[in-house]
Structure formats: structure tokens, C-alpha cells
Design a protein around this motif. Structure first.
Motif, PDB file in Angstrom:
ATOM      1  N   ASN A 114       0.476   6.647  -6.789  1.00 42.85           N
ATOM      2  CA  ASN A 114      -0.691   7.461  -7.470  1.00 42.85           C
ATOM      3  C   ASN A 114      -0.459   9.054  -7.174  1.00 42.85           C
ATOM      4  OD1 ASN A 114      -3.086   5.891  -7.960  1.00 42.85           O
ATOM      5  ND2 ASN A 114      -2.383   4.631  -6.250  1.00 42.85           N
ATOM      6  N   GLY A 115       0.726   9.305  -6.594  1.00 46.10           N
ATOM      7  CA  GLY A 115       1.251  10.832  -6.344  1.00 46.10           C
ATOM      8  C   GLY A 115       1.825  11.350  -7.504  1.00 46.10           C
ATOM      9  N   VAL A 165       1.871   1.918  -3.621  1.00 44.24           N
ATOM     10  CA  VAL A 165       0.756   2.142  -4.738  1.00 44.24           C
ATOM     11  C   VAL A 165       0.151   3.542  -4.239  1.00 44.24           C
ATOM     12  CG1 VAL A 165      -1.586   1.539  -4.661  1.00 44.24           C
ATOM     13  CG2 VAL A 165      -0.094  -0.338  -4.667  1.00 44.24           C
ATOM     14  N   GLN A 166       0.317   4.010  -2.935  1.00 44.35           N
ATOM     15  CA  GLN A 166       0.311   5.382  -2.535  1.00 44.35           C
ATOM     16  C   GLN A 166       0.922   6.482  -2.893  1.00 44.35           C
ATOM     17  OE1 GLN A 166       0.116   6.106   1.587  1.00 44.35           O
ATOM     18  NE2 GLN A 166      -1.065   7.988   1.360  1.00 44.35           N
ATOM     19  N   MET A 167       2.202   5.986  -2.968  1.00 42.78           N
ATOM     20  CA  MET A 167       3.418   6.842  -3.704  1.00 42.78           C
ATOM     21  C   MET A 167       3.173   7.056  -5.222  1.00 42.78           C
ATOM     22  SD  MET A 167       7.566   6.773  -3.598  1.00 42.78           S
ATOM     23  CE  MET A 167       7.743   7.690  -1.602  1.00 42.78           C
ATOM     24  N   PRO A 216       0.817  -1.208   0.078  1.00 42.02           N
ATOM     25  CA  PRO A 216       0.027  -0.127  -0.120  1.00 42.02           C
ATOM     26  C   PRO A 216       0.949   1.264  -0.083  1.00 42.02           C
ATOM     27  CG  PRO A 216      -0.865  -1.748   1.498  1.00 42.02           C
ATOM     28  CD  PRO A 216       0.551  -2.176   0.892  1.00 42.02           C
ATOM     29  N   HIS A 217       2.212   1.263   0.498  1.00 43.14           N
ATOM     30  CA  HIS A 217       2.897   2.381   0.551  1.00 43.14           C
ATOM     31  C   HIS A 217       3.292   2.713  -0.847  1.00 43.14           C
ATOM     32  CE1 HIS A 217       2.745   2.289   5.143  1.00 43.14           C
ATOM     33  NE2 HIS A 217       3.027   1.056   4.791  1.00 43.14           N
ATOM     34  N   LYS A 226      -0.023   1.379  -9.657  1.00 44.01           N
ATOM     35  CA  LYS A 226      -1.289   2.236  -8.938  1.00 44.01           C
ATOM     36  C   LYS A 226      -2.254   1.488  -8.454  1.00 44.01           C
ATOM     37  CE  LYS A 226       0.164   6.576 -11.079  1.00 44.01           C
ATOM     38  NZ  LYS A 226      -0.326   7.762 -12.023  1.00 44.01           N
ATOM     39  N   SER A 227      -2.400  -0.050  -8.734  1.00 41.33           N
ATOM     40  CA  SER A 227      -3.352  -0.828  -8.480  1.00 41.33           C
ATOM     41  C   SER A 227      -2.791  -1.786  -7.254  1.00 41.33           C
ATOM     42  CB  SER A 227      -3.568  -1.739  -9.452  1.00 41.33           C
ATOM     43  OG  SER A 227      -4.168  -2.968  -9.021  1.00 41.33           O
ATOM     44  N   LEU A 228      -3.469  -1.631  -6.144  1.00 39.31           N
ATOM     45  CA  LEU A 228      -3.093  -2.556  -5.027  1.00 39.31           C
ATOM     46  C   LEU A 228      -2.992  -4.062  -5.079  1.00 39.31           C
ATOM     47  CD1 LEU A 228      -1.716  -2.786  -2.292  1.00 39.31           C
ATOM     48  CD2 LEU A 228      -4.359  -2.575  -1.198  1.00 39.31           C
TER      49      LEU A 228
END
Length: 86
Positions: free
Chosen positions: A26-27, A22-24, A19-20, A44-46
């Protein structure tokens, strides 16, 4: 752009640390992909990232295409190389 990185943390790329990443990913405005020997998924897809089943010491290729592709590769590679330490 592409960059190869090695997974160094003991748990690999799993539900705890993916998740970390993916979150990055997505930024960034750029499209970001993770490629293994036989698969490519959207970073960008968990679900996609976890489905790769990446284990410790495996090498993956980060691929970024877009306006901030260099920054995306630099930041994501740094996170992976530090074992997902936040």
C-alpha cells in the motif's frame, strides 16, 4: 513487471505476516498483484492475500505496474525472501 519469489518462512503467507506485506504494498503508487498457479489477487488487499493459502516453499509471482514498479518488486521480494523479518 513480474518477479517470481519462493515463500521460505515456516508459516507461509498467513494472517500473521500478510499484514506486513499488504502494508508495504500500500506504500507504493503502483498496482501490485500476487499470482499463484490458479489465482491473482490485489496485494493491497489483506483478505485477498490471505485467501491465496500460500504455504512454505510455494512460489508466487509478484506483479507491479506503475510509476514505482521496480522499487515495489525489489522491496516486496526482499521482505518475502527474508521470511518477513522486519
Amino acid at each position: 513487471m513480474k518477479r517470481e519469489v519462493q515463500i521460505t518462512n515456516a508459516l507461509g503467507l498467513n494472517a500473521g505476516n500478510a499484514p506486513h506485506l499488504v502494508q508495504m504494498a500500500n506504500g507504493f503508487k503502483s498496482s501490485v498483484w500476487i499470482e499463484t498457479e490458479d489465482r491473482r489477487v490485489n496485494a493491497k488487499s489483506l483478505l485477498g492475500v490471505i485467501s491465496l493459502g500460500v504455504k512454505k516453499d510455494m512460489k508466487i509471482i509478484l506483479i507491479a505496474e506503475g510509476a514505482d514498479e521496480q522499487e515495489a518488486l525489489d522491496k516486496l521480494a526482499e521482505m518475502i525472501e527474508k521470511g518477513f523479518a522486519l
